[in-house]
Design a protein around this motif. Structure first.
Motif, PDB file in Angstrom:
ATOM      1  N   UNK A   1       0.562  -1.173  -0.127  1.00 36.71           N
ATOM      2  CA  UNK A   1       0.031   0.022   0.028  1.00 36.71           C
ATOM      3  C   UNK A   1       0.860   1.437  -0.076  1.00 36.71           C
ATOM      4  N   UNK A   2       1.842   1.338   0.833  1.00 33.83           N
ATOM      5  CA  UNK A   2       2.804   2.370   0.828  1.00 33.83           C
ATOM      6  C   UNK A   2       3.784   2.444  -0.140  1.00 33.83           C
ATOM      7  N   UNK A   3       4.105   1.504  -0.929  1.00 39.88           N
ATOM      8  CA  UNK A   3       5.068   1.212  -1.970  1.00 39.88           C
ATOM      9  C   UNK A   3       6.604   1.197  -1.241  1.00 39.88           C
ATOM     10  N   UNK A   4       6.697   1.315  -0.113  1.00 37.89           N
ATOM     11  CA  UNK A   4       7.885   0.930   0.763  1.00 37.89           C
ATOM     12  C   UNK A   4       8.419  -0.608   0.835  1.00 37.89           C
ATOM     13  N   UNK A   5       9.551  -0.700   1.264  1.00 42.59           N
ATOM     14  CA  UNK A   5      10.125  -2.165   1.333  1.00 42.59           C
ATOM     15  C   UNK A   5      10.679  -2.520   2.609  1.00 42.59           C
ATOM     16  N   UNK A   6      10.013  -2.281   3.681  1.00 45.48           N
ATOM     17  CA  UNK A   6      10.366  -2.643   5.179  1.00 45.48           C
ATOM     18  C   UNK A   6      10.446  -4.089   5.292  1.00 45.48           C
ATOM     19  N   UNK A   7      11.466  -4.586   5.900  1.00 45.32           N
ATOM     20  CA  UNK A   7      11.219  -5.986   6.203  1.00 45.32           C
ATOM     21  C   UNK A   7      10.059  -6.444   6.789  1.00 45.32           C
ATOM     22  N   UNK A   8       9.478  -7.365   6.210  1.00 51.45           N
ATOM     23  CA  UNK A   8       8.131  -7.638   6.707  1.00 51.45           C
ATOM     24  C   UNK A   8       8.220  -8.345   8.149  1.00 51.45           C
ATOM     25  N   UNK A   9       9.134  -9.048   8.613  1.00 50.81           N
ATOM     26  CA  UNK A   9       9.442  -9.743  10.064  1.00 50.81           C
ATOM     27  C   UNK A   9       9.466  -8.300  10.950  1.00 50.81           C
ATOM     28  N   UNK A  10      10.162  -7.351  10.764  1.00 50.14           N
ATOM     29  CA  UNK A  10      10.246  -6.103  11.592  1.00 50.14           C
ATOM     30  C   UNK A  10       9.154  -5.590  11.881  1.00 50.14           C
ATOM     31  N   UNK A  11       8.289  -5.210  10.582  1.00 50.00           N
ATOM     32  CA  UNK A  11       7.141  -4.629  10.602  1.00 50.00           C
ATOM     33  C   UNK A  11       6.280  -5.394  11.472  1.00 50.00           C
TER      34      UNK A  11
END
Length: 166
Positions: free
Chosen positions: A116-126
């Motif tokens: 949705x945001x277009x970002x690529x944060x590490x999913x596990x950390x998020x």
């Protein structure tokens, strides 16, 4: 002395609804539609699942009549069959029945947030940040969380209604 916390019948009912209707309905419906190729078949599966769940409720109601008390599956199996079986099922339920769906929901949130945001944060950390934040908020603001939880469940039901309409 610590204040006793309680929930209303409405909140208890919404908690059961929230546990019965999980994230899967929002994350797997597209896959079901791709496999079944017909939205009415997907809807039929939903209806079958609802009927199946309701039959489970009736079974638990009967077990509660036979073995009054609290403790759910642990209580029923321990009193009805064998205490050790209740303990084993209790641990399996804790690990697979509660922890795994919570982790799956958090990971789905992380993946949807990135998309949705277009970002690529590490999913596990998020996902970990989300669960940590929810834990802290629950710990300090329990009474407020009841209203927030109820709102989320009503939102989930509205989302399902929108999916059905479309």
């Amino acid at each position: 002395m610590q204040k006793k916390l309680s929930v209303s019948l409405r909140t208890a009912t919404l908690l059961i609804v929230a546990n019965s209707i999980g994230t899967g309905i929002f994350t797997t419906t597209g896959f079901a539609l791709a496999d079944l190729k017909n939205p009415w078949l997907v809807f039929a599966v939903w209806v079958f699942g609802a009927i199946y769940s309701f039959m489970g409720v009736l079974c638990y109601e009967e077990l509660h009549r036979l073995f009054p008390g609290s403790g759910g599956e642990y209580h029923f199996l321990s009193r009805g069959i064998y205490r050790g079986l209740g303990t084993i099922v209790g641990w399996v339920t804790l690990i697979a029945g509660f922890s795994a769906p919570i982790a799956t929901s958090a990971m789905a949130f992380a993946l949807y947030t990135n998309r949705f945001t277009g970002l690529s944060w590490p999913p596990l950390w998020l996902a970990t940040a989300l669960l940590s934040g929810i834990f802290i908020f629950h710990h300090f603001f329990f009474a407020s969380n009841i209203k927030i939880h109820d709102g989320f469940v009503w939102g989930k039901l509205a989302g399902i209604a929108i999916l059905i309409l479309f």
